[in-house]
Design a protein around this motif. Structure first.
Motif, short mmCIF file in Angstrom:
data_model
loop_
_atom_site.label_atom_id
_atom_site.label_comp_id
_atom_site.label_asym_id
_atom_site.label_seq_id
_atom_site.Cartn_x
_atom_site.Cartn_y
_atom_site.Cartn_z
N GLU A 236 1.12 -1.16 0.01
CA GLU A 236 -0.23 -0.15 -0.17
C GLU A 236 0.95 0.90 0.14
O GLU A 236 -0.11 2.42 -0.75
CB GLU A 236 -0.95 -0.11 0.48
CG GLU A 236 -2.20 -0.65 1.24
CD GLU A 236 -2.89 -1.03 2.43
OE1 GLU A 236 -2.89 0.51 2.67
OE2 GLU A 236 -3.56 -1.77 2.63
N GLY A 239 1.59 2.06 -3.69
CA GLY A 239 0.95 1.78 -4.16
C GLY A 239 0.95 0.76 -5.14
O GLY A 239 0.54 0.80 -7.10
N ILE A 240 1.24 -0.63 -5.03
CA ILE A 240 1.60 -1.35 -6.00
C ILE A 240 0.53 -2.05 -5.43
O ILE A 240 0.48 -3.10 -3.95
CB ILE A 240 3.21 -2.22 -6.25
CG1 ILE A 240 3.98 -1.13 -5.90
CG2 ILE A 240 2.19 -3.31 -6.57
CD1 ILE A 240 4.78 -1.55 -6.54
N TRP A 295 10.17 3.24 4.76
CA TRP A 295 9.61 3.88 3.84
C TRP A 295 10.27 5.24 2.76
O TRP A 295 10.59 5.11 1.96
CB TRP A 295 7.58 3.70 3.22
CG TRP A 295 7.49 4.71 1.98
CD1 TRP A 295 7.00 4.72 0.83
CD2 TRP A 295 6.80 5.42 2.28
NE1 TRP A 295 6.51 5.60 -0.09
CE2 TRP A 295 6.30 6.33 0.46
CE3 TRP A 295 7.13 6.93 2.80
CZ2 TRP A 295 6.45 7.82 0.52
CZ3 TRP A 295 6.72 8.84 2.26
CH2 TRP A 295 5.85 8.26 1.44
N SER A 305 6.47 11.12 -3.78
CA SER A 305 5.27 10.52 -3.70
C SER A 305 4.83 9.78 -2.53
O SER A 305 5.82 9.80 -1.79
CB SER A 305 5.10 8.45 -3.98
OG SER A 305 5.70 7.86 -4.06
N GLU A 306 3.61 10.36 -1.96
CA GLU A 306 2.63 9.64 -1.09
C GLU A 306 2.38 8.61 -0.49
O GLU A 306 1.84 8.23 -1.36
CB GLU A 306 1.76 10.33 -0.57
CG GLU A 306 2.43 12.25 0.08
CD GLU A 306 3.42 11.97 1.07
OE1 GLU A 306 2.53 11.47 1.99
OE2 GLU A 306 4.14 12.27 1.07
N PRO A 307 2.31 8.11 0.28
CA PRO A 307 1.28 6.34 0.39
C PRO A 307 0.33 5.99 0.55
O PRO A 307 -0.21 7.21 1.32
CB PRO A 307 2.70 5.87 1.62
CG PRO A 307 2.58 7.06 2.88
CD PRO A 307 3.05 8.16 2.01
N GLY A 308 -0.64 5.62 -0.22
CA GLY A 308 -1.84 5.44 -0.10
C GLY A 308 -2.49 4.67 1.55
O GLY A 308 -3.25 5.38 1.33
#
Length: 310
Positions: A236, A239-240, A295, A305-308
């Protein structure tokens, strides 16, 4: 090193020197935190650059390369992260045991494993439970624990579960498509972030100087969890989407003996002694906090990118 870990640590004792035997993943983090708190730190590795620092010493038990008495002059605190030899002997005690007894040591730490508890079928285990190792590697660790206990050194054994941290997390493996989650009903694993190994080590040194030195301390986070849950959260953050979980029974036959050995034991390790009785406050109390740190430290935040899941 996380600044929070540094800020929480007590100042290092005056005129004290820490020797870290085995400057690997955990040892380097312990040494770094101690230095940032003002300590003089010596470390050992099997291979040392001849032009390197006087604080980097060579220790290779197989080749008989050990630090000289002069190099160890002034050492007051020591922690060994070095694994047992194949016959179960502890390489530090075999090579340096006689010398350690004549050193002005105020505290000695030994990093062991919660594997010495063996399989508890998912139940909680604490330091008061008798060891019952089933894996050969854990039996060797218990042999080394007992050898250290037979010395007259001011010893504290730290039992660790699975270790993770920046550079040793599922994130890169997920990016490479190597993670295929496996689910085994009721199976959980305990974990500890490397920052908390270092933080707990310095906290225990401080507590020992104030008269609190239990012989054995579990160093683990608050939340044992299935490996698939940890991998899912790591995915997550990236984003995968991971492949669907497979049943352990369906894949057991294709696993290596080493992989099967990890799934053969199921226990929840209590940190009540460390966190409640000795007062250590975890930097990463569960895998979500620890994986978020990985991360960030592995550079994913820097990529914009920001973590989902955050």
């Amino acid at each position: 090193m996380a600044s929070e870990t540094v800020n929480r640590s007590r100042p290092w004792p005056t005129n004290a020197t820490l020797l870290v035997l085995g400057a690997g993943f955990s040892g380097k983090r312990i040494a770094s935190l101690a230095r940032q708190n003002g300590a003089r730190v010596l470390t050992t590795r099997r291979l040392v650059d001849d032009n390197g620092s006087d604080e980097a010493l060579c220790f290779d038990s197989q080749l008989g390369r050990i630090p000289t008495p002069e190099q160890l002059n002034g050492v007051t605190h020591l922690i060994s992260t070095i694994a047992p030899e194949r016959d179960g002997q502890d390489p530090v005690l075999r090579c340096l045991g006689d010398r350690l007894g004549s050193m002005p040591l105020q505290w000695v730490g030994y990093l062991s494993t919660t594997g010495v508890y063996g399989d508890r079928q998912g139940h909680w285990v604490s330091e008061t439970d008798a060891p019952n190792p089933t894996q050969e590697r854990s039996k060797r660790r218990l042999d080394c624990e007992e050898a250290w206990m037979q010395t007259d050194l001011p010893l504290q054994i730290m039992r660790l579960p699975g270790i993770y941290g920046p550079g040793r997390s599922p994130l890169q493996a997920i990016l490479r498509g190597e993670i295929k989650p496996v689910e085994k009903p009721g199976q959980v694993f305990s974990r500890i972030h490397v920052d908390d190994i270092a933080g707990a080590c310095l906290h225990l040194i401080d507590r020992a100087s104030n008269g609190q030195r239990p012989a054995i301390v579990n160093v683990c986070d608050d939340r044992p969890a299935p490996s698939a849950e940890v991998q899912s959260y790591a995915a997550e953050l990236l984003g995968i989407a991971l492949p669907a979980c497979r049943s352990y029974n369906a894949v057991e036959g294709s696993m290596s003996p080493m992989a099967r050995s990890f799934w053969a034991e199921n226990r929840r390790v209590s940190n009540q002694l460390l966190c409640q009785e000795l007062g250590y406050r975890l930097v990463h109390p569960d895998f979500r906090s620890g994986m978020r740190n990985c991360w960030e430290q592995e550079g994913f935040r820097a990529r914009g990118s920001e973590p989902g899941a955050a």
